[in-house]
Structure formats: C-alpha cells, structure tokens
Design an enzyme around this catalytic site. Sequence first.
Site, PDB file in Angstrom:
ATOM      1  N   GLY A  69      13.456   2.251   3.086  1.00  9.42           N
ATOM      2  CA  GLY A  69      13.751   1.968   4.493  1.00  9.42           C
ATOM      3  C   GLY A  69      14.063   0.495   4.734  1.00  9.42           C
ATOM      4  N   SER A  70      13.333  -0.379   4.075  1.00  8.74           N
ATOM      5  CA  SER A  70      13.545  -1.818   4.291  1.00  8.74           C
ATOM      6  C   SER A  70      14.950  -2.231   3.867  1.00  8.74           C
ATOM      7  CB  SER A  70      12.502  -2.630   3.518  1.00  8.74           C
ATOM      8  OG  SER A  70      11.208  -2.320   3.976  1.00  8.74           O
ATOM      9  N   ASN A 149       6.321   3.127  14.581  1.00 13.90           N
ATOM     10  CA  ASN A 149       5.383   3.441  13.513  1.00 13.90           C
ATOM     11  C   ASN A 149       3.922   3.194  13.899  1.00 13.90           C
ATOM     12  OD1 ASN A 149       6.877   0.835  13.337  1.00 13.90           O
ATOM     13  ND2 ASN A 149       5.222   0.310  11.948  1.00 13.90           N
ATOM     14  N   GLN A 177      10.313   6.701  10.660  1.00  8.49           N
ATOM     15  CA  GLN A 177       9.177   7.519  11.097  1.00  8.49           C
ATOM     16  C   GLN A 177       9.599   8.885  11.635  1.00  8.49           C
ATOM     17  OE1 GLN A 177       5.810   7.051  10.949  1.00  8.49           O
ATOM     18  NE2 GLN A 177       6.116   5.164   9.806  1.00  8.49           N
ATOM     19  N   SER A 197      13.497   6.856   4.776  1.00  9.48           N
ATOM     20  CA  SER A 197      12.757   6.547   3.555  1.00  9.48           C
ATOM     21  C   SER A 197      12.070   7.805   3.032  1.00  9.48           C
ATOM     22  CB  SER A 197      11.709   5.470   3.861  1.00  9.48           C
ATOM     23  OG  SER A 197      10.979   5.161   2.703  1.00  9.48           O
ATOM     24  N   ALA A 198      12.008   7.935   1.690  1.00  4.74           N
ATOM     25  CA  ALA A 198      11.448   9.159   1.099  1.00  4.74           C
ATOM     26  C   ALA A 198       9.926   9.230   1.199  1.00  4.74           C
ATOM     27  CB  ALA A 198      11.872   9.260  -0.367  1.00  4.74           C
ATOM     28  N   HIS A 199       9.259   8.072   1.030  1.00  2.00           N
ATOM     29  CA  HIS A 199       7.792   8.147   0.887  1.00  2.00           C
ATOM     30  C   HIS A 199       7.067   8.438   2.197  1.00  2.00           C
ATOM     31  CE1 HIS A 199       6.233   4.111   2.306  1.00  2.00           C
ATOM     32  NE2 HIS A 199       7.505   3.776   2.134  1.00  2.00           N
ATOM     33  N   THR A 236      22.291   0.954 -11.126  1.00  2.00           N
ATOM     34  CA  THR A 236      22.100   2.271 -11.716  1.00  2.00           C
ATOM     35  C   THR A 236      21.173   3.083 -10.829  1.00  2.00           C
ATOM     36  OG1 THR A 236      22.413   1.335 -13.896  1.00  2.00           O
ATOM     37  CG2 THR A 236      21.325   3.494 -13.789  1.00  2.00           C
ATOM     38  N   CYS A 325      -2.266  -8.042   7.809  1.00  3.67           N
ATOM     39  CA  CYS A 325      -3.249  -9.048   7.420  1.00  3.67           C
ATOM     40  C   CYS A 325      -2.537 -10.139   6.641  1.00  3.67           C
ATOM     41  CB  CYS A 325      -4.332  -8.432   6.536  1.00  3.67           C
ATOM     42  SG  CYS A 325      -5.179  -7.073   7.321  1.00  3.67           S
TER      43      CYS A 325
HETATM   44  C1  PLP Z   1       7.787   2.426   6.469  1.00  2.44           C
HETATM   45  C2  PLP Z   1       8.795   1.926   7.431  1.00  2.44           C
HETATM   46  C3  PLP Z   1       9.866   1.119   7.012  1.00  2.44           C
HETATM   47  C4  PLP Z   1      10.003   0.620   5.596  1.00  2.44           C
HETATM   48  O1  PLP Z   1      10.352   1.631   4.698  1.00  2.44           O
HETATM   49  P1  PLP Z   1      10.111   1.392   3.134  1.00  2.44           P
HETATM   50  O2  PLP Z   1      10.738   2.558   2.473  1.00  2.44           O
HETATM   51  O3  PLP Z   1       8.631   1.322   2.932  1.00  2.44           O
HETATM   52  O4  PLP Z   1      10.801   0.094   2.781  1.00  2.44           O
HETATM   53  C5  PLP Z   1      10.798   0.733   7.953  1.00  2.44           C
HETATM   54  N1  PLP Z   1      10.693   1.126   9.238  1.00  2.44           N
HETATM   55  C6  PLP Z   1       9.690   1.904   9.672  1.00  2.44           C
HETATM   56  C7  PLP Z   1       9.656   2.333  11.098  1.00  2.44           C
HETATM   57  C8  PLP Z   1       8.702   2.327   8.788  1.00  2.44           C
HETATM   58  O5  PLP Z   1       7.700   3.091   9.241  1.00  2.44           O
END
Ligand code: PLP
Length: 392
Positions: A69-70, A149, A177, A197-199, A236, A325
């Site tokens: 996502g970043s 988020n 999100q 983002s996948a995670h 890659t 933090c």
């Molecule tokens: C987690 C998150 C991201 C970042 O995604 P990553 O895959 O961890 O780099 C960006 N935007 C929002 C709103 C998120 O919750």
Amino acid sequence: MIYLDNAATTQMKQEVLDEMMPYFREYYGNASAVYELGNKSKYAIDVARDRAAALLHTKAERIFFTSGGSESDNWAIIKTAQMLKGKGHHLITTAIEHPAVINTMKALEDEGFEVTFLPVDEKGFVTPEQVEEAIRDDTILISVMFANNEIGTIEPIEEIGCIAHEHGILFHTDAVQAFGQLPIDPDQMNIDLLSASAHKIYGPKGVGLLYLSPKASRIRSLIHGGGQERNKRAGTENVPGIVGFGKACELAASTINERMQQESSLRDYFIKKVLDEIPFTYVNGASGDDRLPGNANIGFKFVEAESELIMLDQKGIAASSGSACTAGSIDPSHVLLAIGRDETEARESLRFTLSDATTKEELDKTVDVLKETVEMLRSTNLFYQDYLEKNG
Ligand SMILES: *Cc1c(COP(=O)(O)O)cnc(C)c1O
C-alpha cells in the site's frame, strides 16, 4: 490469544499459503523468461491479476502489482504530480490520511507543490462541498482515503470522485482498509487511482496493487529498471506474493457480503457492551454503514491507552492505540486530533479491529478484561480520584 489488531495486519489464510508454496521452490522461474518454467510464473501472475481485477469489477489491464500500500500511495501521488506539474502545483487531501499519503504529500511540499489538507468533522467525514471549495485552477490531484484505518470512517468517495471529474481533476483513493472489505467499483465511483494491499485482507505482507483508470494510466513508473508490469513497475515480480494476493482477492470476493454483515454486527455488539458496562467511555468515529465493519475505536476516560495496551497484552489480547510510537515520546494520533479530540482524549483511545474469525466469546472475554484493567488503572489515576471527589 485474542487478536484485535486486524487493521494493522491480518493472519494469512491457509489456502493463501497453500497456493503460494509451489512458487518458492518448484516454480521459481523468472516471469520474463521464455522457457516453460518462466511461463509458469507469468501465467500465475496473470491469474492473480484477473482475481484482483474481479474484486474491483474491472479489467486485468488496469491492475499493477507493487510492494504494498505504501508504494502504491507514493507512486500514485508522486508520479501524478510530476506528470501534471506543467498544469499546476496544487494537490488536495485530508488531515486524516495514512502516513503513506500524508508524508508523500509533505515530500511534495518540499519540492514546491502546494497541498491543502482538508479538515474533517467530529466523525471523521470530509464533505464533497469542502473538496469543491478547495479546488483551484492549478489543482492537479485529489487524494481522499476510502476508509480511515484508525476510526473506520468511510468517506463519500463516489461523490468526491464526481466533483473531481466535473473539474477535470484526477482522483486517487487510498483504499487499503476498504479493499476486499467493502464493495468497490472504481469506474462507477469515479476513481482514477486506487491503492490496495494484500496483508490487510489475509494475504502476504510486501505486496499490493495500484489500479489505474485509462486517464491515469499515463503516469510513469516510480521504480525504474526492467519492463515488468507493462513498463510501469520495474523489478522481478514477487511471484509467490502476487499469487497469494490473487488468492486473497478471490476469497475476499466470494465472502464479502457475509463478512460485512457478521463483522458489523459483532462490532456493534462489542461497542454497545463496552459503553454499557464500563463507565466514562465513548466512541470515536461514525456508526452503522458509515464505519468499516470490523473497526471499533473507543475512548476510556482517565486511562492511558499505552498502559492499557500492555495490560491487555499480559492477558493475551492484542489491540492498538493507533498512535505512532517514536523513540521515547508517543505522539497523539493525528486522526483523533483532527476529529476534535484533545491530546488527553487522543491518548486514552484504543482501536479494536475484528477479523472474519473473531467470535462473540472473544469479544465478551475482551470486555471482561477491559472492565478489570480499566478499573485498575483508574484506581491509581489522580485525575480520576479528583473527579470522583468533586462529583461524588
Ligand atoms: C496499512 C495501510 C497502508 C500501508 O500499506 P502497506 O502494504 O503496509 O505498505 C496504507 N494506507 C492505509 C489506510 C493502511 O491501512
């Protein structure tokens, strides 16, 4: 353990891992190679792209895989700004974006771009009218997150996209999100660029995507190098990661309605129980359909969130304060400050985010532990003692 920090990351599904495994050792070919082993990887990426596209009701050619996502946020914002800098230097976003958007915008400010950070109301909404009023002749991009988020507020994306398009401005949304958690149709919602983002949807870490509409697909790549991702994202391909992301998208698409129902009713159950059973508590953010199904953000007066988190952890419960933090000092959440909470309130709020596996029993247990630990922390809080004395 009770895991209630699914907005930070989710546990990967077993089915996702199972689909990924062969691509680590068995099918390790480079997707750009001409031989069969390379074709296996190329084909697997094609399948994943189809699955991601299906979740967005769009065509595979609009999906570009990234490292998360970043990266998608950085790519969308930086390269749109660079592409359109001949037209203007003004960008519009909100005060409650994820750091991946806020800090990218700040980096652009250092390069001479001007950014309007729109304030939000007490529930975290930005209105289409606010966006329209902020538009100038030199505005080149509007970026508003799909859902927040920290507090879960879902923004009026379709209407904001409509305004952007009426003014001929590209519209980006950080949908990390919301992707896979809410129905999203970029075409219908007037979205030109979308980060996911996948995670956050039970897939692997380190893989994401950027959706580009035909109008936005002229943006250049952020990562220079080889011709991967149709010359848009060099490097890659992370084949196992992309395969896992594709599987997570497929699973998300097939379960989205039942997950939304189940999680939002558990969320409301949890919020009500906390507010009913623990005094001096309040909700941050919106309610009902305007809130991410799995998000609860609750303030506990006379409680330091960081201390409460440690007590929860000792009881095997993982939650979050939504604040970053930094060595020694804990910054209060910019999102909570933006909705009008003061610094004390921002430091007494906790975020609980559910998964599709969260149970009522886990939430009941969490409320029991909260009751006990919140009371314990309050008993040593001088402001609380003082308050009780004054108010009987
Ligand atoms: C987690 C998150 C991201 C970042 O995604 P990553 O895959 O961890 O780099 C960006 N935007 C929002 C709103 C998120 O919750």
